[in-house]
Design a protein around this motif. Structure first.
Motif, PDB file in Angstrom:
ATOM      1  N   GLY A 323       0.808  -1.216   0.000  1.00  0.00           N
ATOM      2  CA  GLY A 323       0.000   0.000   0.000  1.00  0.00           C
ATOM      3  C   GLY A 323       0.835   1.257   0.000  1.00  0.00           C
ATOM      4  N   VAL A 324       1.851   1.311   0.872  1.00  0.00           N
ATOM      5  CA  VAL A 324       2.718   2.491   0.950  1.00  0.00           C
ATOM      6  C   VAL A 324       3.420   2.720  -0.385  1.00  0.00           C
ATOM      7  CG1 VAL A 324       4.772   3.483   2.051  1.00  0.00           C
ATOM      8  CG2 VAL A 324       3.058   2.319   3.447  1.00  0.00           C
ATOM      9  N   MET A 325       3.857   1.623  -1.032  1.00  0.00           N
ATOM     10  CA  MET A 325       4.609   1.746  -2.283  1.00  0.00           C
ATOM     11  C   MET A 325       3.711   1.905  -3.510  1.00  0.00           C
ATOM     12  SD  MET A 325       7.783   1.785  -1.346  1.00  0.00           S
ATOM     13  CE  MET A 325       8.607   1.651  -2.927  1.00  0.00           C
ATOM     14  N   GLY A 326       2.388   1.936  -3.312  1.00  0.00           N
ATOM     15  CA  GLY A 326       1.482   2.260  -4.411  1.00  0.00           C
ATOM     16  C   GLY A 326       1.097   1.109  -5.305  1.00  0.00           C
ATOM     17  N   LEU A 327       1.298  -0.151  -4.867  1.00  0.00           N
ATOM     18  CA  LEU A 327       0.958  -1.290  -5.720  1.00  0.00           C
ATOM     19  C   LEU A 327      -0.508  -1.690  -5.600  1.00  0.00           C
ATOM     20  CD1 LEU A 327       4.148  -3.495  -5.338  1.00  0.00           C
ATOM     21  CD2 LEU A 327       3.586  -1.881  -7.133  1.00  0.00           C
ATOM     22  N   TYR A 328      -1.155  -1.288  -4.490  1.00  0.00           N
ATOM     23  CA  TYR A 328      -2.594  -1.504  -4.324  1.00  0.00           C
ATOM     24  C   TYR A 328      -3.221  -0.210  -3.817  1.00  0.00           C
ATOM     25  CZ  TYR A 328      -1.899  -6.515  -4.953  1.00  0.00           C
ATOM     26  OH  TYR A 328      -1.599  -7.741  -5.493  1.00  0.00           O
ATOM     27  N   GLU A 329      -4.503  -0.044  -4.114  1.00  0.00           N
ATOM     28  CA  GLU A 329      -5.203   1.181  -3.709  1.00  0.00           C
ATOM     29  C   GLU A 329      -5.131   1.345  -2.194  1.00  0.00           C
ATOM     30  OE1 GLU A 329      -9.565   3.361  -4.098  1.00  0.00           O
ATOM     31  OE2 GLU A 329      -9.274   1.350  -4.947  1.00  0.00           O
ATOM     32  N   ALA A 330      -4.781   2.571  -1.774  1.00  0.00           N
ATOM     33  CA  ALA A 330      -4.582   2.815  -0.347  1.00  0.00           C
ATOM     34  C   ALA A 330      -5.043   4.226   0.025  1.00  0.00           C
ATOM     35  CB  ALA A 330      -3.109   2.638   0.012  1.00  0.00           C
ATOM     36  N   GLY A 331      -5.315   4.424   1.314  1.00  0.00           N
ATOM     37  CA  GLY A 331      -5.669   5.739   1.836  1.00  0.00           C
ATOM     38  C   GLY A 331      -5.056   5.926   3.201  1.00  0.00           C
ATOM     39  N   GLY A 332      -5.153   7.141   3.733  1.00  0.00           N
ATOM     40  CA  GLY A 332      -4.496   7.474   4.986  1.00  0.00           C
ATOM     41  C   GLY A 332      -3.392   8.480   4.713  1.00  0.00           C
ATOM     42  N   LYS A 333      -2.415   8.531   5.603  1.00  0.00           N
ATOM     43  CA  LYS A 333      -1.341   9.510   5.442  1.00  0.00           C
ATOM     44  C   LYS A 333       0.005   8.860   5.757  1.00  0.00           C
ATOM     45  CE  LYS A 333       0.084  14.134   6.996  1.00  0.00           C
ATOM     46  NZ  LYS A 333      -0.162  15.223   7.963  1.00  0.00           N
ATOM     47  N   VAL A 334       0.989   9.098   4.870  1.00  0.00           N
ATOM     48  CA  VAL A 334       2.352   8.599   5.103  1.00  0.00           C
ATOM     49  C   VAL A 334       3.310   9.775   4.950  1.00  0.00           C
ATOM     50  CG1 VAL A 334       4.186   7.045   4.326  1.00  0.00           C
ATOM     51  CG2 VAL A 334       1.810   6.279   4.258  1.00  0.00           C
ATOM     52  N   THR A 335       4.077  10.049   5.997  1.00  0.00           N
ATOM     53  CA  THR A 335       5.121  11.079   5.887  1.00  0.00           C
ATOM     54  C   THR A 335       6.476  10.395   5.987  1.00  0.00           C
ATOM     55  OG1 THR A 335       5.012  11.508   8.268  1.00  0.00           O
ATOM     56  CG2 THR A 335       3.718  12.951   6.846  1.00  0.00           C
ATOM     57  N   PHE A 336       7.408  10.872   5.168  1.00  0.00           N
ATOM     58  CA  PHE A 336       8.763  10.307   5.143  1.00  0.00           C
ATOM     59  C   PHE A 336       9.769  11.444   5.107  1.00  0.00           C
ATOM     60  CE2 PHE A 336      12.424   8.839   2.555  1.00  0.00           C
ATOM     61  CZ  PHE A 336      12.937   7.924   3.469  1.00  0.00           C
ATOM     62  N   ASN A 337      10.692  11.394   6.059  1.00  0.00           N
ATOM     63  CA  ASN A 337      11.756  12.406   6.108  1.00  0.00           C
ATOM     64  C   ASN A 337      11.181  13.820   6.169  1.00  0.00           C
ATOM     65  OD1 ASN A 337      14.460  12.186   6.430  1.00  0.00           O
ATOM     66  ND2 ASN A 337      14.975  12.127   4.250  1.00  0.00           N
ATOM     67  N   GLY A 338      10.058  13.981   6.855  1.00  0.00           N
ATOM     68  CA  GLY A 338       9.473  15.315   7.036  1.00  0.00           C
ATOM     69  C   GLY A 338       8.482  15.738   5.976  1.00  0.00           C
ATOM     70  N   GLY A 339       8.382  14.979   4.862  1.00  0.00           N
ATOM     71  CA  GLY A 339       7.453  15.349   3.788  1.00  0.00           C
ATOM     72  C   GLY A 339       6.423  14.263   3.557  1.00  0.00           C
ATOM     73  N   GLU A 340       5.239  14.652   3.090  1.00  0.00           N
ATOM     74  CA  GLU A 340       4.192  13.663   2.858  1.00  0.00           C
ATOM     75  C   GLU A 340       4.442  12.917   1.547  1.00  0.00           C
ATOM     76  OE1 GLU A 340      -0.691  13.242   2.685  1.00  0.00           O
ATOM     77  OE2 GLU A 340       0.219  15.091   3.456  1.00  0.00           O
ATOM     78  N   ILE A 341       4.280  11.595   1.603  1.00  0.00           N
ATOM     79  CA  ILE A 341       4.409  10.754   0.404  1.00  0.00           C
ATOM     80  C   ILE A 341       3.009  10.513  -0.152  1.00  0.00           C
ATOM     81  CG2 ILE A 341       5.015   8.439  -0.439  1.00  0.00           C
ATOM     82  CD1 ILE A 341       7.528   9.647   0.254  1.00  0.00           C
ATOM     83  N   PRO A 342       2.736  10.922  -1.394  1.00  0.00           N
ATOM     84  CA  PRO A 342       1.406  10.658  -1.948  1.00  0.00           C
ATOM     85  C   PRO A 342       1.200   9.158  -2.160  1.00  0.00           C
ATOM     86  CG  PRO A 342       2.840  11.555  -3.643  1.00  0.00           C
ATOM     87  CD  PRO A 342       3.614  11.601  -2.365  1.00  0.00           C
ATOM     88  N   LEU A 343       0.051   8.657  -1.738  1.00  0.00           N
ATOM     89  CA  LEU A 343      -0.248   7.238  -1.922  1.00  0.00           C
ATOM     90  C   LEU A 343      -0.684   6.983  -3.367  1.00  0.00           C
ATOM     91  CD1 LEU A 343      -2.069   6.705   1.472  1.00  0.00           C
ATOM     92  CD2 LEU A 343       0.137   5.739   0.835  1.00  0.00           C
ATOM     93  N   ASN A 344      -0.692   5.694  -3.750  1.00  0.00           N
ATOM     94  CA  ASN A 344      -1.110   5.278  -5.101  1.00  0.00           C
ATOM     95  C   ASN A 344      -0.217   5.867  -6.191  1.00  0.00           C
ATOM     96  OD1 ASN A 344      -3.511   3.991  -3.916  1.00  0.00           O
ATOM     97  ND2 ASN A 344      -4.190   6.103  -3.580  1.00  0.00           N
ATOM     98  N   ASN A 345       1.069   6.054  -5.855  1.00  0.00           N
ATOM     99  CA  ASN A 345       1.996   6.634  -6.828  1.00  0.00           C
ATOM    100  C   ASN A 345       3.386   6.025  -6.628  1.00  0.00           C
ATOM    101  OD1 ASN A 345       3.647   8.285  -8.431  1.00  0.00           O
ATOM    102  ND2 ASN A 345       2.339  10.069  -8.092  1.00  0.00           N
ATOM    103  N   PRO A 346       3.635   4.828  -7.219  1.00  0.00           N
ATOM    104  CA  PRO A 346       4.914   4.137  -6.994  1.00  0.00           C
ATOM    105  C   PRO A 346       6.125   4.992  -7.359  1.00  0.00           C
ATOM    106  CG  PRO A 346       3.367   2.691  -8.125  1.00  0.00           C
ATOM    107  CD  PRO A 346       2.737   4.048  -8.095  1.00  0.00           C
ATOM    108  N   ARG A 347       6.043   5.790  -8.420  1.00  0.00           N
ATOM    109  CA  ARG A 347       7.208   6.561  -8.863  1.00  0.00           C
ATOM    110  C   ARG A 347       7.633   7.587  -7.807  1.00  0.00           C
ATOM    111  NH1 ARG A 347      10.832   7.129 -13.343  1.00  0.00           N
ATOM    112  NH2 ARG A 347      12.343   8.527 -12.408  1.00  0.00           N
TER     113      ARG A 347
END
Length: 529
Positions: A323-347
C-alpha cells in the motif's frame, strides 16, 4: 511401508547438465509405497531439476535431456511431458504457482477433468455438447479440500486469494486425482503460516496412510523430521546422505547440506534506537489488497532501525508495504523524512529514496528473460540515471557496461549468488538465488529506506543466514532504515530491533525482538479475522 526389493520409485545414475553447469551427477535413491521422503539441499543443489526430470518437464527435454534410469514399480519409464507423468500417477506442486488467475479454486482444482452431464442437445448431437456438472464439481473440490484439513473458499477467484490459499489450491488439485500414487511437493510450506504448515503436514501423514508416496522438498528442516520416513540430502548435484529420519537431526542435515557447521539462530541483540527521530510515520493506513486487507494501521518507524512486521497469513502484514509503495489502492497519510508521500503513486516513492523487495519475486521482482546485470542495474538506471554515460549535457546517453558489470559482480560475491556469470538470465537461477537478485537490485538503488517482504521465502538454511546478515550489514553500514515483513517469527526475532504484529488489519502491538514467542503469539491472535 518400504519395499526395497521392488519399490514404487527407483532413480538410478541420474545425470544432467544445464546451461553449461553439471547440476546432477549419479543420483540414486528409492521410494517405497506410502513412504514420505524428505529431499534437502541448499539452493542450486539440484533438487528442483531432479524433480523436473521425474515429472517430465519440457525444460529438461529442451535442454538436451538427461541420462540414467527411472523405474516405477520395477518398470523403466521415460516421461516426455508432464501428461505422461500424470497418467502414470505422479503429481507435482511446483514452487511457483501454475493456476489460472481468473478461475475459481474449484475450476482450477478440476481443470481439464471437469465432470459433465448430458442434456437434450448432446443426446442428439453428441458428447461434445454436454454441459458441466457444477454440483459434482463442487462435491469433488470440497472432498479434495477436506483431505487437506484446511478451509479455503472454493468459489474464490485465484487472483483474489492470499498466497497461502493459492498454495492449498495447487495441493487440492493433485489430491483430487484418483490415480495419484506419488506426489512431489516443492517448497509447499514456504508461503504458509505455522498453523497452515502443521495442517499440511497432517495431510501428508494422511496421504501416506492411504498408500500415496510423497517427495517433500522444504528448507524447514524440522518439518522433514516431523513427517518424513527417510531423508535424502543433496549438495552440489550429488546425493551426500540417504538416511532414516529417525536416525538424524536438524543439525546433522544442516551440516550435510552446507558441508559446514551452521550456528543455530539466536535472537539478535536488539537495539532500542529510542533517541532516533521518526523517519516514517504511517497514520490510519488502509489498503485494498485482496487477502491481505489493511484496515487502520498507524506506525512510527525510527531512523536507522530494522523494524519487523509479523502476523498470521491474511491479517494484513503484506498489505502495508504494498500500500505504501502504491501497488494496491490505499488511503491514509504517510510522511517520510518530514514530507508527505502521496499514496497510489509508486514513482513518487522511488523518487523519495524508498525501495521495496516484493514477496512475489516472479511477478513483481524480476525481469526473468533478462540478464542478472540488467536486473540489478535497470531500476537504478531508470529512476536515478545511474550506470549511464552522458555527452552534450545529457543529450546523448549510453550504458556504462563496466559499471553495470562491477555492481552486479559485487552483489553476486556478497550474496553468494550461484550463477554461471553476471550475463546469465534470471529465469535460469534457482528460486533462492532469484530472491538474492531481488535484494541486489534494491541495494543497488542505495535507498534511505527499504521495505523487504518475505526475504527468505523458499531459501535454504545456509542462504537464509547469509541474506539476513546482508540485510543487517546493509542497515548498519549504509544507515538504511529497514522494514522487514515475514511469516517466520524466529527470523524476525534474530534480525530486527522491534517487531510490530498485525492482526485483523491493524497493529495489535509492538514488542522488542527479545520478547518471548508466547507474547508475540498472544498479539497474533488478538484481533484475528
Amino acid at each position: 511401508m518400504t519395499n526395497n526389493v521392488n519399490p514404487l520409485l527407483r532413480m538410478q545414475n541420474i545425470k544432467k547438465d544445464f546451461f553449461g553447469n553439471q547440476v546432477l551427477t549419479d543420483i540414486n535413491f528409492t521410494l517405497g509405497e506410502g513412504e514420505v521422503l524428505g529431499l534437502c539441499g541448499e539452493n542450486g543443489a539440484g533438487k528442483s531439476t531432479l524433480m523436473k526430470i521425474l515429472f517430465g518437464m519440457d525444460v529438461i527435454r529442451e535442454t538436451g535431456g538427461y541420462s540414467g534410469d527411472i523405474l516405477l514399480n520395477g518398470q523403466k519409464v521415460e516421461f516426455n511431458t508432464p501428461f505422461d507423468a500424470l497418467e502414470a500417477g505422479i503429481g507435482m506442486v511446483h514452487q511457483e504457482f501454475s493456476l489460472i488467475p481468473g478461475f475459481t479454486a474449484t475450476e482450477n482444482i478440476l481443470l481439464n477433468r471437469e465432470p459433465c452431464k448430458k442434456n437434450i442437445v448432446s443426446e442428439v448431437f453428441g458428447d461434445r455438447l454436454n454441459t458441466l456438472d457444477y454440483k459434482e464439481m463442487d462435491r469433488r473440490s470440497a472432498a479434495a479440500i477436506e483431505k487437506m484439513g484446511v478451509a479455503i473458499d472454493a468459489e474464490m477467484v485465484i487472483s483474489d486469494m492470499p498466497v497461502g490459499h493459492k498454495q492449498f489450491t495447487e495441493i487440492a488439485r493433485e489430491l483430487s486425482k484418483d490415480q495419484l500414487k506419488l506426489l512431489i511437493l516443492d517448497e509447499p510450506t514456504a508461503v504458509l503460516t505455522e498453523k497452515e504448515a502443521e495442517a499440511l503436514l497432517e495431510s501428508i501423514r494422511g496421504m501416506a496412510a492411504r498408500g500415496i508416496s510423497v517427495i517433500f522438498i522444504t528448507h524447514r528442516l524440522h518439518e522433514i523430521l516431523a513427517v518424513c520416513d527417510k531423508v535424502v540430502v543433496m549438495r552440489d548435484g550429488y546425493v551426500v546422505r540417504d538416511v532414516s529420519a529417525k536416525e538424524t537431526s536438524v543439525e546433522d542435515i544442516t551440516k550435510w547440506m552446507v558441508g559446514r557447521d551452521v550456528q543455530s539462530a539466536v535472537v539478535t541483540e536488539a537495539r532500542t534506537n529510542e533517541g532516533a527521530r521518526t523517519i516514517m510515520s504511517i497514520q490510519n493506513l488502509w489498503v485494498d489488497m485482496p487477502g491481505e486487507t489493511v484496515r487502520d494501521v498507524s506506525l512510527d518507524i525510527r531512523e536507522g532501525e530494522i523494524l519487523g512486521i509479523g502476523g498470521l497469513a491474511g491479517q494484513g502484514k503484506l498489505g502495508i508495504p504494498n500500500g505504501v509503495m502504491g501497488l494496491y489502492e490505499a488511503g491514509g497519510k504517510v510522511t517520510f523524512n518530514g514530507g508527505e508521500i502521496p499514496l497510489n503513486n509508486p514513482r513518487k516513492c522511488l523518487d523519495s529514496s524508498l525501495a521495496f523487495v516484493s514477496e512475489d519475486r516472479r511477478e513483481v521482482g524480476l525481469l526473468l528473460d533478462e540478464s542478472l546485470e540488467w536486473n540489478v542495474a535497470f531500476p537504478a538506471m531508470q529512476i536515478q540515471e545511474k550506470f549511464l554515460r552522458k555527452l552534450l549535457g545529457g543529450l546523448v546517453k549510453w550504458r556504462d557496461e563496466k559499471g553495470i558489470h562491477e555492481v552486479t559482480q559485487k552483489y553476486i560475491d556478497e550474496l553468494q549468488i550461484k550463477c554461471t556469470s553476471s550475463k546469465q538470465k534470471a529465469k535460469e537461477l534457482s528460486g533462492g538465488n532469484q530472491q538474492k537478485v531481488c535484494l541486489a537490485k534494491a541495494f543497488a538503488l542505495e535507498p534511505k529506506f527499504l521495505f523487504v517482504s518475505e526475504p527468505t521465502r523458499g531459501i535454504d538454511v545456509g542462504a537464509k543466514a547469509l541474506v539476513l546478515e546482508a540485510l543487517k550489514k546493509f542497515n548498519r553500514d549504509s544507515g538504511v532504515t529497514v522494514v522487514m515483513i515475514s511469516s517466520e517469527l524466529e527470523e524476525l526475532r534474530q534480525t530486527c530491533d522491534r517487531i510490530a504484529i498485525v492482526s485483523g488489519g491493524q497493529v495489535a502491538g509492538i514488542l522488542p525482538a527479545s520478547a518471548s514467542s508466547e507474547e508475540f503469539g498472544l498479539l497474533m491472535v488478538s484481533k484475528v479475522i
